[in-house]
Each structure stands twice: as C-alpha cells, then as structure tokens.
Motif scaffolding. Structure first.
Motif, PDB file in Angstrom:
ATOM      1  N   MET A   1     -13.210  -5.410  -0.877  1.00 38.67           N
ATOM      2  CA  MET A   1     -12.080  -6.342  -1.037  1.00 38.67           C
ATOM      3  C   MET A   1     -11.239  -6.446   0.232  1.00 38.67           C
ATOM      4  SD  MET A   1     -10.806  -5.619  -4.939  1.00 38.67           S
ATOM      5  CE  MET A   1     -10.207  -3.950  -4.606  1.00 38.67           C
ATOM      6  N   GLY A   2     -11.808  -6.014   1.358  1.00 40.71           N
ATOM      7  CA  GLY A   2     -11.060  -6.034   2.610  1.00 40.71           C
ATOM      8  C   GLY A   2     -10.319  -4.734   2.861  1.00 40.71           C
ATOM      9  N   GLU A   3     -10.583  -3.740   2.031  1.00 36.26           N
ATOM     10  CA  GLU A   3      -9.894  -2.454   2.166  1.00 36.26           C
ATOM     11  C   GLU A   3     -10.431  -1.683   3.379  1.00 36.26           C
ATOM     12  OE1 GLU A   3     -12.130  -3.117  -0.191  1.00 36.26           O
ATOM     13  OE2 GLU A   3     -13.681  -1.582   0.083  1.00 36.26           O
ATOM     14  N   ALA A   4      -9.597  -0.803   3.915  1.00 37.33           N
ATOM     15  CA  ALA A   4     -10.022   0.068   5.009  1.00 37.33           C
ATOM     16  C   ALA A   4     -10.760   1.278   4.424  1.00 37.33           C
ATOM     17  CB  ALA A   4      -8.797   0.540   5.789  1.00 37.33           C
ATOM     18  N   PRO A   5     -11.554   1.972   5.251  1.00 34.04           N
ATOM     19  CA  PRO A   5     -12.244   3.164   4.744  1.00 34.04           C
ATOM     20  C   PRO A   5     -11.298   4.162   4.080  1.00 34.04           C
ATOM     21  CG  PRO A   5     -13.135   2.551   6.869  1.00 34.04           C
ATOM     22  CD  PRO A   5     -11.981   1.623   6.621  1.00 34.04           C
ATOM     23  N   VAL A   6     -10.083   4.307   4.616  1.00 32.81           N
ATOM     24  CA  VAL A   6      -9.156   5.281   4.028  1.00 32.81           C
ATOM     25  C   VAL A   6      -8.756   4.877   2.608  1.00 32.81           C
ATOM     26  CG1 VAL A   6      -7.034   4.213   4.921  1.00 32.81           C
ATOM     27  CG2 VAL A   6      -7.119   6.702   4.537  1.00 32.81           C
TER      28      VAL A   6
ATOM     29  N   HIS B   1     -10.515   1.020 -17.735  1.00 34.03           N
ATOM     30  CA  HIS B   1      -9.306   0.516 -17.074  1.00 34.03           C
ATOM     31  C   HIS B   1      -9.438   0.954 -15.619  1.00 34.03           C
ATOM     32  CE1 HIS B   1      -5.419  -1.305 -17.770  1.00 34.03           C
ATOM     33  NE2 HIS B   1      -4.778  -0.322 -17.154  1.00 34.03           N
ATOM     34  N   ASN B   2      -9.860   0.054 -14.760  1.00 36.38           N
ATOM     35  CA  ASN B   2     -10.165   0.440 -13.383  1.00 36.38           C
ATOM     36  C   ASN B   2      -8.900   0.559 -12.536  1.00 36.38           C
ATOM     37  OD1 ASN B   2     -12.922   0.553 -13.801  1.00 36.38           O
ATOM     38  ND2 ASN B   2     -13.234  -1.601 -13.290  1.00 36.38           N
ATOM     39  N   LEU B   3      -8.936   1.489 -11.616  1.00 36.24           N
ATOM     40  CA  LEU B   3      -7.840   1.604 -10.649  1.00 36.24           C
ATOM     41  C   LEU B   3      -8.033   0.624  -9.488  1.00 36.24           C
ATOM     42  CD1 LEU B   3      -7.216   5.474 -10.541  1.00 36.24           C
ATOM     43  CD2 LEU B   3      -5.908   3.705 -11.744  1.00 36.24           C
ATOM     44  N   ASP B   4      -9.218   0.108  -9.362  1.00 34.12           N
ATOM     45  CA  ASP B   4      -9.584  -0.921  -8.365  1.00 34.12           C
ATOM     46  C   ASP B   4      -9.654  -0.394  -6.936  1.00 34.12           C
ATOM     47  OD1 ASP B   4      -9.752  -2.740 -10.406  1.00 34.12           O
ATOM     48  OD2 ASP B   4      -7.857  -3.737  -9.968  1.00 34.12           O
ATOM     49  N   THR B   5      -8.560   0.203  -6.432  1.00 34.98           N
ATOM     50  CA  THR B   5      -8.515   0.614  -5.026  1.00 34.98           C
ATOM     51  C   THR B   5      -7.472   1.722  -4.884  1.00 34.98           C
ATOM     52  OG1 THR B   5      -8.347  -0.240  -2.755  1.00 34.98           O
ATOM     53  CG2 THR B   5      -6.790  -1.138  -4.362  1.00 34.98           C
ATOM     54  N   ALA B   6      -7.149   2.059  -3.654  1.00 31.04           N
ATOM     55  CA  ALA B   6      -6.103   3.072  -3.411  1.00 31.04           C
ATOM     56  C   ALA B   6      -4.730   2.478  -3.699  1.00 31.04           C
ATOM     57  CB  ALA B   6      -6.165   3.541  -1.959  1.00 31.04           C
ATOM     58  N   PRO B   7      -3.757   3.327  -4.056  1.00 33.30           N
ATOM     59  CA  PRO B   7      -2.417   2.794  -4.330  1.00 33.30           C
ATOM     60  C   PRO B   7      -1.836   2.027  -3.150  1.00 33.30           C
ATOM     61  CG  PRO B   7      -2.451   5.230  -4.458  1.00 33.30           C
ATOM     62  CD  PRO B   7      -3.864   4.761  -4.341  1.00 33.30           C
ATOM     63  N   GLU B   8      -2.147   2.475  -1.928  1.00 34.18           N
ATOM     64  CA  GLU B   8      -1.556   1.846  -0.741  1.00 34.18           C
ATOM     65  C   GLU B   8      -2.072   0.423  -0.513  1.00 34.18           C
ATOM     66  OE1 GLU B   8      -3.160   4.756  -0.766  1.00 34.18           O
ATOM     67  OE2 GLU B   8      -1.486   6.169  -0.639  1.00 34.18           O
ATOM     68  N   TYR B   9      -3.223   0.082  -1.100  1.00 31.91           N
ATOM     69  CA  TYR B   9      -3.796  -1.251  -0.889  1.00 31.91           C
ATOM     70  C   TYR B   9      -3.632  -2.132  -2.129  1.00 31.91           C
ATOM     71  CZ  TYR B   9      -7.089  -4.727   0.927  1.00 31.91           C
ATOM     72  OH  TYR B   9      -7.660  -5.899   1.406  1.00 31.91           O
ATOM     73  N   TYR B  10      -3.079  -1.577  -3.176  1.00 29.93           N
ATOM     74  CA  TYR B  10      -3.100  -2.251  -4.480  1.00 29.93           C
ATOM     75  C   TYR B  10      -2.384  -3.594  -4.457  1.00 29.93           C
ATOM     76  CZ  TYR B  10      -3.561  -2.485  -9.536  1.00 29.93           C
ATOM     77  OH  TYR B  10      -3.906  -2.845 -10.808  1.00 29.93           O
ATOM     78  N   GLN B  11      -1.246  -3.672  -3.806  1.00 28.46           N
ATOM     79  CA  GLN B  11      -0.488  -4.929  -3.833  1.00 28.46           C
ATOM     80  C   GLN B  11      -1.170  -6.023  -3.011  1.00 28.46           C
ATOM     81  OE1 GLN B  11       1.355  -3.309  -6.601  1.00 28.46           O
ATOM     82  NE2 GLN B  11       2.024  -5.359  -6.132  1.00 28.46           N
ATOM     83  N   ASP B  12      -2.181  -5.670  -2.214  1.00 23.16           N
ATOM     84  CA  ASP B  12      -2.993  -6.692  -1.552  1.00 23.16           C
ATOM     85  C   ASP B  12      -4.029  -7.279  -2.512  1.00 23.16           C
ATOM     86  OD1 ASP B  12      -2.636  -6.531   1.710  1.00 23.16           O
ATOM     87  OD2 ASP B  12      -2.146  -4.657   0.685  1.00 23.16           O
ATOM     88  N   VAL B  13      -4.234  -6.599  -3.626  1.00 25.34           N
ATOM     89  CA  VAL B  13      -5.243  -7.023  -4.593  1.00 25.34           C
ATOM     90  C   VAL B  13      -4.604  -7.779  -5.745  1.00 25.34           C
ATOM     91  CG1 VAL B  13      -6.986  -6.193  -6.247  1.00 25.34           C
ATOM     92  CG2 VAL B  13      -6.772  -5.110  -3.991  1.00 25.34           C
ATOM     93  N   VAL B  14      -3.475  -7.288  -6.231  1.00 25.11           N
ATOM     94  CA  VAL B  14      -2.817  -7.887  -7.392  1.00 25.11           C
ATOM     95  C   VAL B  14      -1.313  -7.664  -7.254  1.00 25.11           C
ATOM     96  CG1 VAL B  14      -3.363  -5.785  -8.708  1.00 25.11           C
ATOM     97  CG2 VAL B  14      -2.614  -7.807  -9.928  1.00 25.11           C
ATOM     98  N   SER B  15      -0.533  -8.692  -7.619  1.00 28.66           N
ATOM     99  CA  SER B  15       0.916  -8.528  -7.496  1.00 28.66           C
ATOM    100  C   SER B  15       1.627  -8.600  -8.844  1.00 28.66           C
ATOM    101  CB  SER B  15       1.483  -9.605  -6.561  1.00 28.66           C
ATOM    102  OG  SER B  15       1.283 -10.888  -7.122  1.00 28.66           O
ATOM    103  N   THR B  16       0.872  -8.815  -9.917  1.00 25.50           N
ATOM    104  CA  THR B  16       1.523  -8.985 -11.221  1.00 25.50           C
ATOM    105  C   THR B  16       1.690  -7.678 -11.989  1.00 25.50           C
ATOM    106  OG1 THR B  16      -0.659  -9.609 -12.071  1.00 25.50           O
ATOM    107  CG2 THR B  16       0.867 -11.401 -11.545  1.00 25.50           C
TER     108      THR B  16
END
Ligand code: SF4
Length: 337
Positions: free
Chosen positions: A211-216, A168-183
């Motif tokens: 996925m377009g995420e920043a280094p942070v 179950h992947n976290l995919d990215t940081a919490p701050e960028y998550y809604q740019d990846v998935v909104s459901t």
C-alpha cells in the motif's frame, strides 16, 4: 462482560526468541533483512516444529453484504467514497448463504467466512448475522465473520450464535494507518479485537502489503500482531489488489520476494498461528505462492472470488497443491502439532 484494552506496542521492547513476544520493531526488521535463504530456512524450521508439514487449510469467503461502506479504506472497492463500479447489495438471506456454504463444503472448504461491508453493525444486523452463523455452523463448517467494529455485547451475541473466528485486520503499522484510512483510528481496531477475545471468539487479524508502506511499517504491523496477548489464531497476509477507482490503484507493485519475507517473519513470530495467503494470490503466481508455503503459509482462501476481487480457480489451487505435495487439512482437526 469484562473487556481488555490493547495498546500500541512501544518500538523499544527487548528482543526475544522465535514466537516468544514481546517483539520489538527493530528485531522484526532484522528478521526481514536476513539473507533470503537464511530467513526461509528459519521460517520452515519453526513451521515444522509447530505444524505438520505439507498441510494447508482451505477457507472460503463470501460477501454477504456488499458495497456502500461509509469507511474510506484506500485499498477497498466496497467503500462508498470511491467510484469502483461495485454495486451496493443488501444482506443475503439464510437460504442463499446456506446454499453457498454447502457448495463451499462440497468443494473442500472447512471454514466459511462471511464478510459484510459495515463500519460497525447495528444490533439488528447482529441478529440477522447470528441466524446466518447458526445456519453455516449447522452444516459442520467452522464459522468466521468480518463485520466491522463491534461492541462487547455484540461480540457476545455472535459467540452465542456459534461464531468460531472474527476477522478484523490491522492493515498496517499504526504510524502508517492514517495514510490508509481516515474514518477511524488504529485504537478502534485494537478495541474490537479485545472485545472479540474477551467474548471467547478466536481472532483472525492480519494486514496488507503493497500500500506504499515503508519496510519499517511492515515490521511494525508484524510487531502489533505478534505482541497481541495471545497473538491471533489466524493471520491473513494480503498482497494489495490494485482496484481501479481506489486511491491505491496506482501503487507500485510489491516485490514478490519482499512479500515472501513478510510471510516468513509472520511464521517465526507467531509459530502457532495459521498464516493465510489471502488477497493477491492471482498476481503472485504459482512459483511465489510455493515460496510462501515454504516460508510457513498454511492456509489459503479457496474459491474464485474474495469479497469482490478475483482469486485463482479452485481447480487451479487443487492442481498447485498436488504439484507441491501439499494436502488440504480440515480446519476442525488442524490444531497445531
Ligand atoms: S475494508 Fe471494510 S471497512 Fe474498509 S471500506 Fe472496505 S468494507 Fe468498509
């Protein structure tokens, strides 16, 4: 069954030495920013302290229920929200999956992962998956499944069926998550990981780079993973495969050396985890994959397809491992040194 609730990691936690969380985002960012050779030296040093050198786990991933997913993960060709040409298929039966698992075992795989494109399986889906898991387990393979969000009783049922790992992947940081998935929310992911852990199933959780995420955000992803208590036994790091029709099809390609840096930092912060080179290996090329192994990756997905995206041919992988002096290591005996 008791469950634990995992929370976001505050970005201001004190820095600790390699592998000893909690890790602050700043401390991880500082690792990512190290001179490349220093970072690789540190990662390889940590790797050799915790794992036998030169061993790579081979895992195989089969999509047992493809497409038609109601989630809208921006990278995923299996989402029903995007026109990617992926045809929705129903769940495979026990005979089909057993045959695929046997073929994977014959080709050298030691862990067999089954993926189903569900948002959250129903109880009747868990019953069917339990039969598949028991059949694969019966072949002597380690079992892994990725089925979407789970309730505690569902995680318990999968454990009873013989499931070793849940991805179950976290995919990215919490701050960028809604740019990846909104459901769904980030906390939904953490809750499922907590249910899996409470059921006694080993955790496989990682993310996607490019996925377009920043280094942070990359540092934030690693902080989330490394600060899970305990951190995941398996950490798949994916390089985005830009599939036409998905919202991320036109993302800028990831700098291969930045990808290697993420692998290295995963190794330093989670020294006893299997760090798995996952999707996107085809695009990375062999030289960058070699750098990833040097940075501490010690697991790959093996076989010509990852769910619905391409992967290097098995014989190409075997040749590359041989050229690098690496050998396949059976998962069953691959406990950390
Ligand atoms: S990544 Fe998983 S949950 Fe997201 S759309 Fe694809 S199959 Fe569905």
């Amino acid at each position: 069954m008791t469950t634990t609730t995992l929370q976001f990691v505050p970005p201001c936690l004190p820095t600790r030495s390699a592998g000893a969380g909690p890790w602050s985002v700043d401390a991880i960012q500082a690792l990512l920013d190290l001179p490349f050779m220093d970072l690789l030296w540190r990662a390889q040093t940590v790797h050799r302290e915790h794992w036998p050198a030169g061993e790579v786990e081979l895992a195989t991933l089969l999509s047992v229920k493809t497409g038609g997913c109601p989630e809208n993960c921006g990278y995923c060709p299996q989402s029903a929200a995007f026109d990617t040409g992926v045809q929705a298929q129903k769940l495979m039966d026990v005979a089909e999956v057993t045959a695929a698992a046997q073929a994977a075992k014959n080709a050298g795989a030691t862990r067999f992962c089954m993926g189903a494109a569900w948002r959250a399986p129903k109880d009747r889906d868990i019953e069917k998956m339990s039969a598949l898991i028991a059949a694969v387990k019966g072949l002597g393979l380690q079992t892994c499944a990725t089925l979407g969000m789970l309730q505690p009783h569902q995680a318990g049922a999968l454990k009873d069926a013989g499931l070793d790992y849940y991805n179950h992947n976290l995919d990215t940081a919490p701050e960028y998550y809604q740019d990846v998935v909104s459901t769904r929310q980030y906390q939904d992911r953490l809750d499922t990981l907590a249910h899996v852990r409470a059921a006694g199933i080993k955790v496989c959780a990682g993310g996607i780079i490019g996925m377009g995420e920043a280094p942070v955000h990359r540092a934030g992803l690693i902080a989330q993973l490394a600060n899970l208590d305990p951190y995941p036994e398996s950490v798949p790091i994916n390089s985005l495969v830009r599939v036409p029709g998905t919202p991320m099809a036109d993302s800028d390609p990831v700098d291969p050396l930045d990808f290697v840096r993420v692998i290295a930092v995963a190794r330093i912060t989670m020294p006893r985890a299997r760090v798995r080179l996952s999707a996107g290996r085809q695009q990375l090329g062999e030289a960058v994959q070699a750098l990833c192994f040097l940075a501490g990756a010690n697991s790959i997905f093996y076989g010509d397809k990852l769910l619905v995206t391409g992967n290097p041919e098995a014989q190409d992988d075997a040749r590359l491992l041989a050229r690098l002096g690496l050998s396949a290591r059976p998962s069953a005996s691959a406990s950390p040194a």
